[in-house]
Scaffold this active site. Structure first.
Site, short mmCIF file in Angstrom:
data_model
loop_
_atom_site.label_atom_id
_atom_site.label_comp_id
_atom_site.label_asym_id
_atom_site.label_seq_id
_atom_site.Cartn_x
_atom_site.Cartn_y
_atom_site.Cartn_z
N ARG A 122 24.93 -12.07 -15.21
CA ARG A 122 23.87 -12.48 -13.97
C ARG A 122 24.06 -11.34 -12.91
O ARG A 122 24.04 -11.55 -11.58
CB ARG A 122 24.35 -13.82 -13.74
CG ARG A 122 24.12 -14.91 -14.52
CD ARG A 122 24.05 -16.31 -13.78
NE ARG A 122 23.58 -17.40 -14.86
CZ ARG A 122 24.48 -18.04 -15.55
NH1 ARG A 122 25.82 -17.89 -15.06
NH2 ARG A 122 24.12 -18.99 -16.29
N LYS A 144 13.63 -0.55 -8.40
CA LYS A 144 12.89 -1.16 -9.47
C LYS A 144 13.69 -0.96 -10.84
O LYS A 144 13.79 0.25 -11.17
CB LYS A 144 11.54 -0.25 -9.67
CG LYS A 144 10.40 -1.00 -8.29
CD LYS A 144 9.05 -0.48 -8.44
CE LYS A 144 8.22 -1.16 -7.47
NZ LYS A 144 6.92 -0.46 -7.60
N GLU A 186 5.85 13.90 -7.58
CA GLU A 186 6.14 12.92 -6.65
C GLU A 186 6.61 13.33 -5.35
O GLU A 186 6.50 12.70 -4.56
CB GLU A 186 7.31 12.29 -7.22
CG GLU A 186 6.88 11.37 -8.82
CD GLU A 186 6.39 10.15 -8.67
OE1 GLU A 186 5.83 9.64 -7.42
OE2 GLU A 186 5.67 9.77 -10.08
N GLU A 240 7.73 -4.84 -2.58
CA GLU A 240 6.05 -4.37 -2.74
C GLU A 240 5.15 -5.48 -2.50
O GLU A 240 4.19 -5.91 -3.14
CB GLU A 240 6.00 -3.91 -3.91
CG GLU A 240 4.88 -3.07 -4.09
CD GLU A 240 4.52 -2.18 -5.36
OE1 GLU A 240 5.43 -1.64 -5.70
OE2 GLU A 240 3.49 -2.13 -5.91
N ARG A 244 4.93 -0.83 0.37
CA ARG A 244 5.52 -0.21 -0.69
C ARG A 244 4.56 0.29 -1.86
O ARG A 244 4.67 1.40 -2.40
CB ARG A 244 6.64 -1.01 -1.58
CG ARG A 244 7.40 -0.07 -2.66
CD ARG A 244 8.74 -1.00 -2.88
NE ARG A 244 9.27 -0.21 -4.15
CZ ARG A 244 10.56 -0.12 -4.55
NH1 ARG A 244 11.12 -1.07 -4.09
NH2 ARG A 244 10.88 0.56 -5.57
N ASN A 248 2.54 4.32 -5.16
CA ASN A 248 1.65 4.41 -6.24
C ASN A 248 0.46 5.31 -5.80
O ASN A 248 -0.60 5.15 -6.84
CB ASN A 248 0.93 2.91 -6.51
CG ASN A 248 2.31 1.94 -7.00
OD1 ASN A 248 3.16 2.26 -7.54
ND2 ASN A 248 2.06 0.77 -6.60
N HIS A 251 -1.34 6.81 -8.99
CA HIS A 251 -0.63 6.11 -9.89
C HIS A 251 -1.86 5.38 -10.80
O HIS A 251 -1.90 4.91 -11.86
CB HIS A 251 0.39 5.38 -9.75
CG HIS A 251 1.61 6.10 -9.51
ND1 HIS A 251 1.68 7.17 -8.58
CD2 HIS A 251 2.88 6.13 -10.27
CE1 HIS A 251 3.23 7.67 -8.63
NE2 HIS A 251 3.77 7.30 -9.58
N HIS A 255 -1.84 6.43 -14.43
CA HIS A 255 -1.37 5.68 -15.22
C HIS A 255 -2.41 5.29 -16.67
O HIS A 255 -2.10 5.32 -17.87
CB HIS A 255 -0.98 4.07 -14.98
CG HIS A 255 0.22 3.91 -14.41
ND1 HIS A 255 0.66 2.83 -13.65
CD2 HIS A 255 1.11 4.76 -14.37
CE1 HIS A 255 1.98 2.96 -13.11
NE2 HIS A 255 2.31 4.03 -13.69
N HIS A 268 4.36 11.61 -17.18
CA HIS A 268 4.29 10.76 -15.84
C HIS A 268 3.65 11.57 -14.72
O HIS A 268 2.68 11.13 -13.94
CB HIS A 268 5.32 9.89 -15.54
CG HIS A 268 5.10 8.89 -14.50
ND1 HIS A 268 4.40 7.89 -14.24
CD2 HIS A 268 5.59 9.32 -13.04
CE1 HIS A 268 4.08 7.32 -13.27
NE2 HIS A 268 5.17 8.06 -12.46
#
Ligand code: GLY
Length: 370
Positions: A122, A144, A186, A240, A244, A248, A251, A255, A268
């Site tokens: 956990r 993330k 990026e 997000e 946030r 992206n 993206h 993507h 990427h």
């Protein structure tokens, strides 16, 4: 040169440490955080061969009891199945709630190790030690974590913040040039969405397409400003809920291009570069952004050696279909991050099908004149 950048969160704040030679200091840095004695270094075979021993020696010298787990390299192994094997190693080595997983590698290693740390017992500690430029400036920061589902990237995951992000710029020396350029996509992204000065510094550099074009000072500045941008955005919107999403940028179309080329032909960062060109052209077509600034962005993307055209095997129709299936669709509308100025973007779901069609159709390599 050393920089410490705080990631200030309501809970679980931490620091990003950027320092040349930091890998050999990892033991002392973990000790300073009062983390438990048992640690597991998670890496892939290539990275571990380069840097595993430095990390293990430093941990041993600081009194840690370390084991390691080698994950298979590559996005296609970013699965629950790989995580299961990682749990087996954690079990065999009696890792406890106070133990720490150390992610030594690029974005795939970081995402998987973070997810395993979030779920094992956990939640155990995780420290991110990114070895690719892309992971240093983006994936390792902000919590993330996750793995892929056979039907989509990163569909299984959790927000789980590390105790420390440790960046040693020296490790970039072994990064393949294509990966370096992918990371630069990026970096440019931060210039557009957050930090105009970073963008202008990149423009002013004589060359940017190889690591050896950057002196140590410029590399440090690029890392520091990019990490600072990410830390500020994550500090304002950890999960997000709104802001946030600006990270992206590029993206949305990116993507789609990445998945339509099987995550291999276009990586990427290359896909993000292509996606930033699309978003910039959309913003210019909607008169949100000046065409000369969009041109400056595209010139910078080309300057780092990234493609700006959509590859010919991808069709406009296929991109539009893929956009509908993407996580960035809300209430049936595709969300785009669109620049208004260098350093400033908005989130918009008002891009019309006509604009999208026109911009994407114009983003293929022109036929050579005969
Ligand atoms: N890579 C985008 C984010 O961390 O939100």
């Amino acid at each position: 040169m050393q920089s410490l950048i705080p990631v200030d969160l309501p809970q679980n704040s931490y620091e990003i440490a950027i320092a040349s030679g930091a890998l050999a200091q990892i033991g002392d840095r973990l000790k300073a955080l009062n983390l438990g004695k048992k640690v597991m270094v998670v890496s892939n075979a290539v990275i571990f061969q380069h840097y595993g021993q430095i990390v293990l020696d430093s941990l041993a010298a600081a009194g840690f009891e370390a084991c390691s787990h080698i994950l298979p390299a590559g996005e296609r192994h970013k699965t629950i199945h790989s995580i299961q094997k990682l749990y087996d190693t954690a079990l065999e080595n009696h890792l406890e709630r106070s133990s720490t997983f150390i992610a030594l590698g690029g974005g795939v290693i970081g995402d998987m190790t973070g997810f395993a740390a979030a779920t094992w017992l956990r939640g155990v500690n995780v420290v991110q030690v990114p070895t690719s430029l892309l992971a240093m400036v983006d994936a390792a920061i902000g919590g993330k974590t996750g793995v892929n589902h056979p039907r989509g990237k990163n569909l299984i995951g959790a927000f789980y913040q590390p105790k420390l992000v440790l960046i040693d710029p020296q490790v970039l020396k072994t990064l393949p040039v294509r990966e370096f350029r992918a990371g630069m996509a990026e970096v440019i992204k931060y210039g557009i969405v957050w930090d105009r000065e970073l963008f202008e510094q990149l423009e002013a550099a004589p060359r940017l397409d190889h690591l050896h074009d950057l002196d140590a000072k410029l590399l440090h500045e690029i890392l520091m400003r990019s990490c600072q941008a990410k830390a500020e955005v994550v500090g304002k919107d950890e999960k997000e809920a709104g802001l946030r999403a600006i990270l992206n940028y590029g993206h949305t179309v990116g993507h789609a291009v990445e998945s339509l080329t099987g995550y291999r032909l276009v990586n990427h960062g290359e896909a993000v570069g292509i996606g930033m060109v699309s978003a910039g052209q959309i913003a210019a077509a909607m008169q949100l952004w000046s065409a000369p600034e969009a041109d400056r962005q595209n010139a910078l993307i080309a300057k780092v050696g990234l493609p700006i055209h959509i590859p010919p095997m991808v069709s406009v129709e296929a991109i539009i279909e893929a956009l509908q299936a993407d996580k960035k669709v809300q209430a049936g509308k595709v969300r785009f991050i669109l620049p208004q100025a260098i350093g400033q973007v908005i989130i918009s779901d008002r891009v019309t099908a006509d604009t999208l069609n026109t911009v994407l159709s114009e983003q293929f390599q022109p036929e050579p004149c005969t």
